[in-house]
Write a protein that holds these residues in place. Structure first.
Motif, short mmCIF file in Angstrom:
data_model
loop_
_atom_site.label_atom_id
_atom_site.label_comp_id
_atom_site.label_asym_id
_atom_site.label_seq_id
_atom_site.Cartn_x
_atom_site.Cartn_y
_atom_site.Cartn_z
N ILE A 135 0.85 -1.19 0.00
CA ILE A 135 0.00 0.00 0.00
C ILE A 135 0.88 1.24 0.00
CG2 ILE A 135 -1.68 1.31 1.34
CD1 ILE A 135 -2.82 -1.30 2.35
N ARG A 136 0.55 2.20 -0.83
CA ARG A 136 1.30 3.45 -0.88
C ARG A 136 0.32 4.63 -0.87
NH1 ARG A 136 4.38 0.14 0.09
NH2 ARG A 136 6.51 -0.19 -0.67
N HIS A 137 0.77 5.71 -0.27
CA HIS A 137 -0.05 6.91 -0.21
C HIS A 137 0.22 7.80 -1.41
CE1 HIS A 137 -2.05 10.45 1.31
NE2 HIS A 137 -0.94 11.15 1.25
N THR A 138 -0.84 8.30 -2.04
CA THR A 138 -0.70 9.22 -3.16
C THR A 138 -0.69 10.64 -2.64
OG1 THR A 138 -1.88 7.68 -4.61
CG2 THR A 138 -1.68 9.95 -5.35
N ARG A 139 0.46 11.28 -2.73
CA ARG A 139 0.60 12.63 -2.22
C ARG A 139 -0.04 13.65 -3.15
NH1 ARG A 139 7.02 12.35 -0.57
NH2 ARG A 139 6.79 11.12 1.34
N LEU A 140 -0.43 14.77 -2.57
CA LEU A 140 -0.94 15.88 -3.38
C LEU A 140 0.19 16.39 -4.25
CD1 LEU A 140 -3.44 17.73 -3.76
CD2 LEU A 140 -2.36 19.31 -2.15
N PRO A 141 0.01 16.44 -5.58
CA PRO A 141 1.10 16.85 -6.47
C PRO A 141 1.62 18.24 -6.11
CG PRO A 141 -0.73 15.94 -7.73
CD PRO A 141 -1.22 16.11 -6.33
N GLN A 181 -0.28 13.79 -13.60
CA GLN A 181 0.49 13.94 -14.83
C GLN A 181 0.89 15.40 -15.04
OE1 GLN A 181 -1.68 12.30 -18.12
NE2 GLN A 181 -0.78 10.28 -17.86
N ALA A 182 2.03 15.59 -15.67
CA ALA A 182 2.49 16.94 -15.97
C ALA A 182 1.60 17.58 -17.02
CB ALA A 182 3.94 16.91 -16.46
N ILE A 183 1.29 18.84 -16.82
CA ILE A 183 0.45 19.57 -17.76
C ILE A 183 1.17 20.85 -18.16
CG2 ILE A 183 -1.70 18.61 -16.87
CD1 ILE A 183 -2.09 21.07 -15.22
N GLN A 184 0.65 21.51 -19.17
CA GLN A 184 1.27 22.72 -19.67
C GLN A 184 1.15 23.84 -18.64
OE1 GLN A 184 -0.51 23.60 -23.43
NE2 GLN A 184 0.46 21.89 -24.48
N ALA A 185 2.10 24.77 -18.72
CA ALA A 185 2.11 25.88 -17.78
C ALA A 185 0.82 26.67 -17.88
CB ALA A 185 3.31 26.78 -18.05
N GLY A 186 0.38 27.12 -16.74
CA GLY A 186 -0.86 27.87 -16.69
C GLY A 186 -1.58 27.62 -15.38
N CYS A 218 -5.58 17.80 -16.10
CA CYS A 218 -5.10 17.54 -17.46
C CYS A 218 -6.29 17.41 -18.40
CB CYS A 218 -4.24 16.27 -17.49
SG CYS A 218 -5.15 14.77 -17.05
N ARG A 219 -6.03 17.33 -19.68
CA ARG A 219 -7.11 17.27 -20.66
C ARG A 219 -7.95 16.02 -20.50
NH1 ARG A 219 -4.17 19.23 -26.30
NH2 ARG A 219 -3.63 21.36 -25.61
N LYS A 220 -7.31 14.90 -20.19
CA LYS A 220 -8.05 13.64 -20.06
C LYS A 220 -9.00 13.69 -18.87
CE LYS A 220 -7.37 8.66 -19.47
NZ LYS A 220 -6.38 7.57 -19.32
N CYS A 221 -8.52 14.18 -17.74
CA CYS A 221 -9.37 14.25 -16.54
C CYS A 221 -10.44 15.33 -16.68
CB CYS A 221 -8.52 14.53 -15.30
SG CYS A 221 -7.39 13.19 -14.86
N ALA A 222 -10.10 16.42 -17.37
CA ALA A 222 -11.06 17.52 -17.52
C ALA A 222 -12.24 17.12 -18.40
CB ALA A 222 -10.37 18.74 -18.10
N LYS A 223 -12.06 16.11 -19.27
CA LYS A 223 -13.15 15.69 -20.15
C LYS A 223 -14.25 14.95 -19.40
CE LYS A 223 -10.39 15.34 -24.39
NZ LYS A 223 -9.87 14.42 -25.43
#
Length: 293
Positions: free
Chosen positions: A159-165, A200-205, A210-215
């Motif tokens: 088990i691993r904890h997913t940290r806030l990016p 995932q890394a996304i463009q600056a702004g 990300c685009r996939k999750c935003a859809k």
């Protein structure tokens, strides 16, 4: 705590099953990163290293190869920061293993420095270097090979904890960051953002996903709701810890706490929750929450 309590269950109470259950729950709590900083503080005594050897290693005058152990290498770091610091034979040096390093010697850092800089401990190093081997020594005489493998390799260890990016920048001052050694090159680094859902890394702004999750419909509102709930919970925890600190601190309500006692668990809890709230505030600020009116 996990080693001492496991021994108490197994030896004093003669309850092997309870010792195994406790060890599994503590292993899971460690790998889920639910242990606070004060629980991760370890100490090492300067019995094999003299003050002169530490001074020699700190001044790069030779003898640095004889400095072994995370506490001894930390003593060298501390002397380089404060030339007036002295060390006595047998003095115990507290340290925390930071994330981002592969060896204990490189990962060791002063708990107060970690607290003030908001550093993150390496839970994997604690498990692989500090807990696992000692648990093996304790339970190898109490369990059969199958049960011992289940304790050390079971599903609770995966088990691993997913940290806030955390957004990476060129001027990261955290002790976990290796870029602090490259301050002269900091202007060549560009800030990078990560998706608050998948990492995932996304463009600056100022985009939060990300685009996939935003859809996916409602994904942005769902992530924001979780962040706001976590922020409220962290604020309530911080308030409760401050109430404890006010009982022994003479500072006024409008002044910061003067406590620097590294042995006090509330000092580390207060610093950890404060860092968590800052991370949550930065994540929430990436959402467009301006009033359209």
């Amino acid at each position: 705590n996990i080693l001492r309590t496991s021994l108490e269950y197994a030896v004093l109470m003669q309850d092997i099953q309870m010792a195994v259950q406790f060890a599994k729950s503590e292993i899971q709590r460690l790998l889920m990163e639910k242990c606070s900083l004060h629980e991760l503080i370890m100490t090492g005594g300067l019995w094999r290293t003299s003050g002169k050897e530490i001074e020699s290693a700190a001044g790069n005058r030779g003898g640095g190869s004889d400095i072994t152990g995370p506490h001894a290498t930390l003593a060298v770091k501390m002397l380089r920061r404060d030339s007036g610091r002295t060390f006595l034979l047998g003095e115990r040096i507290p340290y925390i293993l930071l994330d981002g390093y592969t060896t204990q010697e490189d990962a060791a850092e002063d708990p107060l420095v970690v607290l003030q800089a908001g550093g993150l401990p390496s839970y994997a190093l604690y498990w692989n270097n500090k807990v696992r081997s000692f648990l093996h020594e304790i339970f190898q005489h109490l369990l059969n090979a199958k049960d011992l493998e289940e304790l050390l390799e079971g599903s609770h260890t995966r088990i691993r904890h997913t940290r806030l990016p955390r957004d990476s920048t060129g001027d990261d001052a955290s002790p976990n960051s290796k870029r602090k050694r490259q301050q002269g090159l900091g202007k060549y680094f560009q800030q990078k953002y990560k998706c608050l859902r998948c990492g995932q890394a996304i463009q600056a702004g100022k985009s939060s996903l990300c685009r996939k999750c935003a859809k996916e419909p409602g994904s942005e509102a769902q992530v924001l709701q979780v962040l706001l709930q976590d922020r409220k919970s962290a604020e309530l925890r911080f308030q409760g810890i401050c109430e404890k600190c006010l009982q022994c601190d003479s500072s006024l309500l409008s002044q910061p706490f003067l406590c620097q006692n590294s042995d006090c668990k509330f000092l580390h809890l207060r610093g950890r929750v404060a860092v968590d709230m800052e991370d949550l505030d930065r994540a929430i600020a990436r959402f467009d929450l301006e009033d359209p009116a």
